[in-house]
Design a protein around this motif. Sequence first.
Motif, mmCIF file in Angstrom:
data_model
loop_
_atom_site.group_PDB
_atom_site.id
_atom_site.type_symbol
_atom_site.label_atom_id
_atom_site.label_comp_id
_atom_site.label_asym_id
_atom_site.label_seq_id
_atom_site.Cartn_x
_atom_site.Cartn_y
_atom_site.Cartn_z
ATOM 1 N N UNK A 24 42.531 43.664 36.539
ATOM 2 C CA UNK A 24 41.149 43.892 36.927
ATOM 3 C C UNK A 24 40.750 42.805 37.912
ATOM 4 N N UNK A 25 39.711 43.073 38.684
ATOM 5 C CA UNK A 25 39.204 42.070 39.612
ATOM 6 C C UNK A 25 38.260 41.129 38.878
ATOM 7 N N UNK A 26 38.195 39.874 39.343
ATOM 8 C CA UNK A 26 37.272 38.945 38.714
ATOM 9 C C UNK A 26 37.594 37.505 39.017
ATOM 10 N N UNK A 27 37.166 36.639 38.123
ATOM 11 C CA UNK A 27 37.370 35.199 38.240
ATOM 12 C C UNK A 27 38.852 34.849 38.064
ATOM 13 N N UNK A 28 39.241 33.592 38.330
ATOM 14 C CA UNK A 28 40.648 33.222 38.175
ATOM 15 C C UNK A 28 41.239 33.521 36.796
ATOM 16 N N UNK A 49 47.298 31.577 49.161
ATOM 17 C CA UNK A 49 46.421 31.727 50.320
ATOM 18 C C UNK A 49 45.023 32.139 49.906
ATOM 19 N N UNK A 50 44.057 31.846 50.773
ATOM 20 C CA UNK A 50 42.678 32.272 50.536
ATOM 21 C C UNK A 50 42.607 33.783 50.368
ATOM 22 N N UNK A 51 43.444 34.513 51.109
ATOM 23 C CA UNK A 51 43.457 35.965 51.006
ATOM 24 C C UNK A 51 43.805 36.427 49.593
ATOM 25 N N UNK A 52 44.655 35.652 48.896
ATOM 26 C CA UNK A 52 44.992 35.996 47.507
ATOM 27 C C UNK A 52 43.736 36.016 46.636
ATOM 28 N N UNK A 53 42.841 35.062 46.877
ATOM 29 C CA UNK A 53 41.618 35.004 46.070
ATOM 30 C C UNK A 53 40.708 36.188 46.382
ATOM 31 N N UNK A 54 40.755 36.679 47.620
ATOM 32 C CA UNK A 54 39.941 37.834 47.993
ATOM 33 C C UNK A 54 40.470 39.108 47.344
ATOM 34 N N UNK A 55 41.785 39.221 47.214
ATOM 35 C CA UNK A 55 42.367 40.345 46.492
ATOM 36 C C UNK A 55 42.040 40.251 45.009
ATOM 37 N N UNK A 104 44.810 26.764 40.481
ATOM 38 C CA UNK A 104 45.049 26.805 41.927
ATOM 39 C C UNK A 104 44.023 27.712 42.607
ATOM 40 N N UNK A 105 43.781 28.883 42.054
ATOM 41 C CA UNK A 105 42.807 29.801 42.636
ATOM 42 C C UNK A 105 41.401 29.217 42.589
ATOM 43 N N UNK A 106 41.056 28.563 41.496
ATOM 44 C CA UNK A 106 39.730 27.963 41.394
ATOM 45 C C UNK A 106 39.550 26.873 42.437
#
Length: 318
Positions: free
Chosen positions: A9-13, A41-47, A301-303
């Motif tokens: 699901x999409x959401x927080x880290x 990558x920043x793009x990973x966090x957007x996905x 890492x994502x946070x």
Amino acid sequence: MAKIIRIHEHGEPSVLRVETAEVAEPGPGEVKIRQEAVGVNFFDTMLRDGRVNGPLPMVLGSEGSGVVEAVGPGVADIHVGERVAYFASMGAYASERLIDASSLVALPQDISNEQAAAFLAKGLTAWMGLRALHDIAPGEVVLVAGASGNVGSILSRWAMALGATVIGVAGSRGKLDKVRAGAHHAFHSQDPEALTKIRAVAPEGVDVVFDFVGHGTAELTAAAVRSGGKIVAIGAASGQLQTDALEVTRRGIEVVSGGVQDHVNTATVGEASGQLFQAMRDGLFHDLRVSRYAFTDVSRAHADVAARRLTGLPVLRV
């Protein structure tokens, strides 16, 4: 069994889950890799958070490096035991994976797996800006919007080495020290005098703008470039770059954009990666550090990426 990091699901880290999965033997044209380092990558966090749509469940990541464990039928130029890396193949958050052999770049002895995971995708994106979207020439004055970001930091230093005068623009005053380390001049976009200061360096306007920010710097970008100059839109951290089409046409400004997969391909990847590795050997990026995270510490890492807390190029150590 391989470890993989998947989102359901999409959401927080916290939605990033470490799971296990069997990795099949490679099929025709495929290679199995035991990974040692994975780039973040920043793009990973957007996905992950849904700003960019993608099918669920999903294994994130598009760049990594490791050692070839097996090759499938039809693979002739990659061998078991060889160290390889890749920069644009989804499913990188894994300890082992299958990948199309055509996606791989062989690593020279003096480029480590960690260096490859940290620099390959970001460095080739910078190469795309400096060589494919705009072939930079000595003496040009360039503005880098988003110069404190990872790709912006690499491109700024590389442009300086190629003989350009680099003006770096950060998003806030607190990022100026980072920008100054890789540019001749550093300003921040929140400064009401930013354009005046840029024009003091380039009275007619800069020759080219490399914009990694997009919507948030569109007004400054358009005002800073000279008539007949170029805007190279590579990133969109704040949303897509939107320019006044009539004004751009009137002033003869060229606006170009593209993705690294469009410009670093079978025909160019050897030249591009070779130039990047030589730039690394020459010490162009010696002050850009790696931020290491344990593979299972991916949520932190994502946070850190999302909160702009990074002190280096983020890598998961597998």
